[in-house]
Design a protein around this motif. Structure first.
Motif, PDB file in Angstrom:
ATOM      1  N   PRO A 199      44.626  52.518  26.156  1.00 46.06           N
ATOM      2  CA  PRO A 199      44.733  51.234  26.854  1.00 46.06           C
ATOM      3  C   PRO A 199      44.090  51.217  28.236  1.00 46.06           C
ATOM      4  CG  PRO A 199      46.780  51.679  25.711  1.00 46.06           C
ATOM      5  CD  PRO A 199      45.927  52.905  25.559  1.00 46.06           C
ATOM      6  N   PHE A 200      44.219  52.295  29.007  1.00 52.72           N
ATOM      7  CA  PHE A 200      43.663  52.296  30.363  1.00 52.72           C
ATOM      8  C   PHE A 200      42.143  52.414  30.371  1.00 52.72           C
ATOM      9  CE2 PHE A 200      48.060  53.198  31.613  1.00 52.72           C
ATOM     10  CZ  PHE A 200      48.184  52.310  32.675  1.00 52.72           C
ATOM     11  N   ASN A 201      41.539  52.689  29.225  1.00 49.41           N
ATOM     12  CA  ASN A 201      40.082  52.703  29.126  1.00 49.41           C
ATOM     13  C   ASN A 201      39.543  51.438  28.473  1.00 49.41           C
ATOM     14  OD1 ASN A 201      39.753  55.138  30.413  1.00 49.41           O
ATOM     15  ND2 ASN A 201      39.687  56.352  28.531  1.00 49.41           N
ATOM     16  N   ILE A 202      40.395  50.434  28.364  1.00 49.70           N
ATOM     17  CA  ILE A 202      39.992  49.133  27.835  1.00 49.70           C
ATOM     18  C   ILE A 202      40.152  48.107  28.959  1.00 49.70           C
ATOM     19  CG2 ILE A 202      40.339  47.390  26.058  1.00 49.70           C
ATOM     20  CD1 ILE A 202      39.431  50.120  24.963  1.00 49.70           C
ATOM     21  N   MET A 203      39.060  47.757  29.607  1.00 47.59           N
ATOM     22  CA  MET A 203      39.097  46.774  30.685  1.00 47.59           C
ATOM     23  C   MET A 203      39.052  45.365  30.101  1.00 47.59           C
ATOM     24  SD  MET A 203      39.321  49.005  32.991  1.00 47.59           S
ATOM     25  CE  MET A 203      39.411  47.922  34.431  1.00 47.59           C
ATOM     26  N   ILE A 204      39.590  44.395  30.860  1.00 41.80           N
ATOM     27  CA  ILE A 204      39.641  43.011  30.401  1.00 41.80           C
ATOM     28  C   ILE A 204      39.026  42.113  31.473  1.00 41.80           C
ATOM     29  CG2 ILE A 204      41.112  41.115  29.622  1.00 41.80           C
ATOM     30  CD1 ILE A 204      43.171  43.211  28.779  1.00 41.80           C
ATOM     31  N   GLU A 205      37.986  41.389  31.102  1.00 37.30           N
ATOM     32  CA  GLU A 205      37.330  40.455  32.011  1.00 37.30           C
ATOM     33  C   GLU A 205      38.222  39.241  32.257  1.00 37.30           C
ATOM     34  OE1 GLU A 205      33.505  39.558  30.186  1.00 37.30           O
ATOM     35  OE2 GLU A 205      32.539  40.317  32.005  1.00 37.30           O
ATOM     36  N   ASP A 206      37.844  38.427  33.257  1.00 37.82           N
ATOM     37  CA  ASP A 206      38.586  37.200  33.538  1.00 37.82           C
ATOM     38  C   ASP A 206      38.594  36.259  32.335  1.00 37.82           C
ATOM     39  OD1 ASP A 206      38.874  38.149  36.138  1.00 37.82           O
ATOM     40  OD2 ASP A 206      36.994  37.235  36.773  1.00 37.82           O
ATOM     41  N   THR A 207      37.559  36.334  31.506  1.00 38.54           N
ATOM     42  CA  THR A 207      37.450  35.468  30.333  1.00 38.54           C
ATOM     43  C   THR A 207      38.208  36.016  29.131  1.00 38.54           C
ATOM     44  OG1 THR A 207      35.411  36.581  29.686  1.00 38.54           O
ATOM     45  CG2 THR A 207      35.194  34.618  31.076  1.00 38.54           C
ATOM     46  N   GLY A 208      38.764  37.231  29.240  1.00 37.53           N
ATOM     47  CA  GLY A 208      39.459  37.845  28.119  1.00 37.53           C
ATOM     48  C   GLY A 208      38.573  38.773  27.308  1.00 37.53           C
ATOM     49  N   THR A 209      37.317  38.949  27.739  1.00 38.85           N
ATOM     50  CA  THR A 209      36.410  39.863  27.042  1.00 38.85           C
ATOM     51  C   THR A 209      36.782  41.307  27.349  1.00 38.85           C
ATOM     52  OG1 THR A 209      34.605  38.263  27.147  1.00 38.85           O
ATOM     53  CG2 THR A 209      34.001  40.557  26.751  1.00 38.85           C
ATOM     54  N   VAL A 210      36.771  42.127  26.317  1.00 35.41           N
ATOM     55  CA  VAL A 210      37.128  43.539  26.430  1.00 35.41           C
ATOM     56  C   VAL A 210      35.894  44.381  26.741  1.00 35.41           C
ATOM     57  CG1 VAL A 210      37.627  45.497  24.903  1.00 35.41           C
ATOM     58  CG2 VAL A 210      39.241  43.613  25.072  1.00 35.41           C
ATOM     59  N   LYS A 211      36.072  45.405  27.587  1.00 38.55           N
ATOM     60  CA  LYS A 211      35.001  46.348  27.909  1.00 38.55           C
ATOM     61  C   LYS A 211      35.534  47.773  27.757  1.00 38.55           C
ATOM     62  CE  LYS A 211      31.914  43.320  29.607  1.00 38.55           C
ATOM     63  NZ  LYS A 211      30.492  43.201  29.241  1.00 38.55           N
ATOM     64  N   ILE A 212      34.884  48.570  26.923  1.00 41.07           N
ATOM     65  CA  ILE A 212      35.244  49.980  26.787  1.00 41.07           C
ATOM     66  C   ILE A 212      34.607  50.757  27.936  1.00 41.07           C
ATOM     67  CG2 ILE A 212      35.073  52.038  25.324  1.00 41.07           C
ATOM     68  CD1 ILE A 212      34.922  50.190  22.899  1.00 41.07           C
ATOM     69  N   VAL A 213      35.412  51.604  28.600  1.00 35.65           N
ATOM     70  CA  VAL A 213      34.907  52.373  29.733  1.00 35.65           C
ATOM     71  C   VAL A 213      35.266  53.849  29.577  1.00 35.65           C
ATOM     72  CG1 VAL A 213      35.139  50.386  31.271  1.00 35.65           C
ATOM     73  CG2 VAL A 213      37.008  52.034  31.137  1.00 35.65           C
ATOM     74  N   ASP A 214      34.821  54.642  30.545  1.00 32.92           N
ATOM     75  CA  ASP A 214      35.144  56.064  30.698  1.00 32.92           C
ATOM     76  C   ASP A 214      34.604  56.899  29.536  1.00 32.92           C
ATOM     77  OD1 ASP A 214      36.028  58.512  31.453  1.00 32.92           O
ATOM     78  OD2 ASP A 214      38.105  57.919  31.810  1.00 32.92           O
ATOM     79  N   PHE A 215      33.368  57.344  29.692  1.00 39.55           N
ATOM     80  CA  PHE A 215      32.698  58.126  28.650  1.00 39.55           C
ATOM     81  C   PHE A 215      32.593  59.599  29.023  1.00 39.55           C
ATOM     82  CE2 PHE A 215      31.673  53.784  27.949  1.00 39.55           C
ATOM     83  CZ  PHE A 215      31.589  53.648  26.575  1.00 39.55           C
ATOM     84  N   GLY A 216      33.515  60.033  29.890  1.00 43.96           N
ATOM     85  CA  GLY A 216      33.487  61.410  30.340  1.00 43.96           C
ATOM     86  C   GLY A 216      33.712  62.426  29.232  1.00 43.96           C
ATOM     87  N   LEU A 217      34.371  62.026  28.155  1.00 43.62           N
ATOM     88  CA  LEU A 217      34.653  62.949  27.054  1.00 43.62           C
ATOM     89  C   LEU A 217      33.820  62.651  25.812  1.00 43.62           C
ATOM     90  CD1 LEU A 217      38.551  63.154  27.306  1.00 43.62           C
ATOM     91  CD2 LEU A 217      36.845  64.662  28.331  1.00 43.62           C
ATOM     92  N   SER A 218      32.887  61.707  25.934  1.00 38.24           N
ATOM     93  CA  SER A 218      32.114  61.297  24.769  1.00 38.24           C
ATOM     94  C   SER A 218      31.095  62.356  24.378  1.00 38.24           C
ATOM     95  CB  SER A 218      31.388  59.983  25.060  1.00 38.24           C
ATOM     96  OG  SER A 218      30.454  60.166  26.108  1.00 38.24           O
TER      97      SER A 218
END
Length: 457
Positions: A149-168
Motif C-alpha cells: 500500500p505505501f508504494n501505491i501513490m494516489i493522485e488528486d484525480t484518484g489515479t494510481v501510481k506505482i513507485v519505489d523500484f529499489g528492489l525491482s
C-alpha cells in the motif's frame, strides 16, 4: 553526503523529509525558477548496509533503480525525470504525490492491526490501475518485488501510481551475489516463494502482492496462512469475490493468475458481476428504502468547536471524537436546507456551507486566500466565510454505509479531501477524507480542496 538538517540538495530546496530507509531518504523539494514541487530520492545508505554488501554494489543498485523505470511511460507508473550527481550527492528527481494507499486505509508500522475498509467499487477502481501498471512493467520484463500500500501513490484525480523500484529486477537478470544478503520485499505482502528465494521469483509474485492489497482493502485485515473467506469479514462481498481474491493469493504460484493481463480481465468480469448483484439487492420498495435512510444516528450533545486550534497528535482523537482508525464516533442528525444553488444551511448546527467548494485542490496558503476571496466577494450573500474546524467538517459526515462514509447528496461529491483550520504543527494541518470519513494531516505544500463555512448570526 547531505545531512538531514541541510536546506538544499544540489540546486533543489528541501521542503520536508518524506521518508527514509536503509538505501536512502526521500524529500519533497522545490525546483528553482519553476517553483514546482517534486520528490527527490537521495542516495544515503546506512553504515550497517554498506558494511553488509559494500558501497559499490549499493551505488550500482541505486542507479539501476532509476534506470529501470526512467523510460517506462504509463499513467499508473511514476515518472522519473532525472538522475543527477554533485560532488558528494547522488539522487534522482520524480513526480510528487501527497497521499498513498497505505495512508488511505490507515495502515501503520504495525501492519497486522485492522485497517480502514474501502468500498468494493473503490477497491476495484484502485486494483484495476495497480494491475494495469503491473501489465506495463511485466511487458518490459520488470518485476517490482515490493508491491504494498505505501508504494501505491494516489493522485488528486484518484489515479494510481506505482513507485519505489529499489528492489525491482529484470526477468532473467543476474544480480550480484551480495543481493542475496538483502531481504527482498515486505512481510505480509511478499509471496511465499519470494521469502524463500527472492532472486528466482517471476511476475506472479507481484500479482500475489496485489491480491493481498485487495484482501486488505475490502476486509480491513491481512490474510494469514489459512485466510478467512473475504465474505466472512465483509457482508458486502459474495462468492465471486471470494473466488477471485483467494485465487490471487494462492500460496503456490501455479494456482494464481499467471499474467497481469489475465488478472485484469477476470477483475473486470468480477466487478461487473458484483455491481449487478448489488443492484438487484438494492432494488427494494420505497418504504424499505426510506427506513434505511432514517436509521437512527447518534446525535451529539457537545457544542461544535468553531475556533481553530493547534491540536497535537496525542490529543487529536479526544478533541475530534475519533476511534482507533481516526473515523468519527459521534454523528450529527443534520437538517439541511438549500439556501441557493451555492449555499446550504444545517438547521441542526446553525452553520452555512458552500454547496461545493474550490474547483481544484490547492496548497494551504492558496486555500486561505480562497476563503478570503469568498468573504471579500460576498459569496452567497455572506461576508463572514472561514475555513471550518475538523469538528465542523465531521458534522457533515454520515455513518458508514456499504463500507463507505459520505456526505449528504445536497453537497457536491467533487471535493474529496478537505483542508481544515486546525493545525497540527507549524508545517502540517489536519484534513478530512470526505469519502472515507477519516481525519489525517497534510503538509502545507500538499494539495486538498477547501469548503467555506460561516455561522448564522
Amino acid at each position: 553526503m547531505t545531512s538531514k538538517n541541510s536546506k538544499d540538495i544540489g540546486k533543489y530546496q528541501i521542503n520536508a523529509l518524506l521518508g527514509s530507509g536503509t538505501m536512502g531518504r526521500i524529500y519533497r523539494v522545490t525546483i528553482p525558477v519553476l517553483e514546482k514541487t517534486a520528490a527527490l530520492k537521495l542516495f544515503t545508505p546506512s553504515p550497517a548496509l554498506i558494511k553488509k554488501v559494500g558501497l559499490t554494489w549499493l551505488r550500482e543498485q541505486f542507479i539501476h533503480e532509476a534506470a529501470v523505470i526512467a523510460n517506462i511511460r504509463h499513467p499508473n507508473v511514476v515518472s522519473i525525470w532525472s538522475l543527477e550527481e554533485t560532488a558528494n550527492e547522488l539522487f534522482y528527481l520524480m513526480e510528487y504525490y501527497c497521499r498513498n494507499l497505505g495512508q488511505l486505509i490507515g495502515e501503520s508500522y504495525w501492519a497486522d492491526r485492522p485497517s480502514r475498509k474501502v468500498s468494493v467499487d473503490k477497491a476495484c477502481h484502485y486494483m484495476t490501475q495497480i494491475i494495469e501498471g503491473l501489465c506495463r512493467l511485466h511487458e518490459a520484463d520488470i518485476i517490482h518485488r515490493d508491491i504494498k500500500p505505501f508504494n501505491i501513490m494516489i493522485e488528486d484525480t484518484g489515479t494510481v501510481k506505482i513507485v519505489d523500484f529499489g528492489l525491482s529486477k529484470r526477468r532473467g537478470e543476474k544480480r550480484l551475489l551480495s543481493a542475496e544478503k538483502l531481504t527482498i520485499g515486505t512481510p505480509f505482502y511478499s509471496a511465499p516463494e519470494q521469502i524463500d528465494s527472492p532472486e528466482t521469483v517471476d511476475q506472479r509474485a507481484d500479482l500475489y502482492s496485489a491480491g493481498v492489497i485487495l484482501y486488505r482493502m475490502v476486509t480491513g485485515h491481512l490474510p494469514d496462512k489459512n485466510p478467512a473467506l473475504p465474505s466472512e469479514l465483509n457482508a458486502q462481498l459474495d462468492r465471486n469475490c471470494d473466488r477471485f481474491i483467494l485465487k490471487a493469493i494462492a500460496p503456490h504460484p501455479d494456482e494464481r493468475f499467471q499474467t497481469a493481463e489475465a488478472m485484469s480481465e477476470e477483475l473486470k468480469a468480477f466487478s461487473v458481476l458484483y455491481k449487478n448483484a448489488r443492484q438487484r439487492e438494492c432494488f427494494t420498495p420505497a418504504d424499505v428504502s426510506q427506513e434505511e435512510k432514517t436509521a437512527p444516528q447518534i446525535k451529539t450533545t457537545l457544542p461544535i468547536r468553531s475556533e481553530s486550534s493547534r491540536i497535537l497528535a496525542k490529543n487529536a482523537r479526544m478533541v475530534f471524537n475519533l476511534d482507533d482508525l481516526h473515523q468519527p464516533t459521534v454523528f450529527v442528525e443534520n437538517a439541511f436546507q438549500k439556501i441557493s444553488d451555492t449555499t446550504v444551511i444545517d438547521q441542526a448546527t446553525n452553520l452555512i456551507w458552500q454547496q461545493s467548494g474550490s474547483r481544484y485542490p490547492m496548497m494551504w496558503d492558496q486555500a486561505q486566500r480562497y476563503i478570503q476571496m469568498l468573504s471579500e466577494s460576498g459569496f452567497g450573500g455572506y461576508q463572514n466565510w472561514r475555513m471550518p474546524t475538523i469538528n465542523e467538517m465531521l458534522s457533515l459526515v454520515n455513518p458508514m454505509h456499504d463500507d463507505n462514509f459520505c456526505m449528504e447528496p445536497v453537497f457536491s461529491a467533487n471535493q474529496k479531501w478537505l483542508w481544515s483550520s486546525d493545525t497540527r504543527s507549524k508545517k502540517s494541518v489536519w484534513t478530512v477524507d470526505a469519502q472515507m470519513g477519516f481525519v489525517t494531516c497534510s503538509d502545507l505544500f500538499d494539495y486538498n480542496f477547501v469548503k467555506g463555512v460561516c455561522s448564522v448570526n
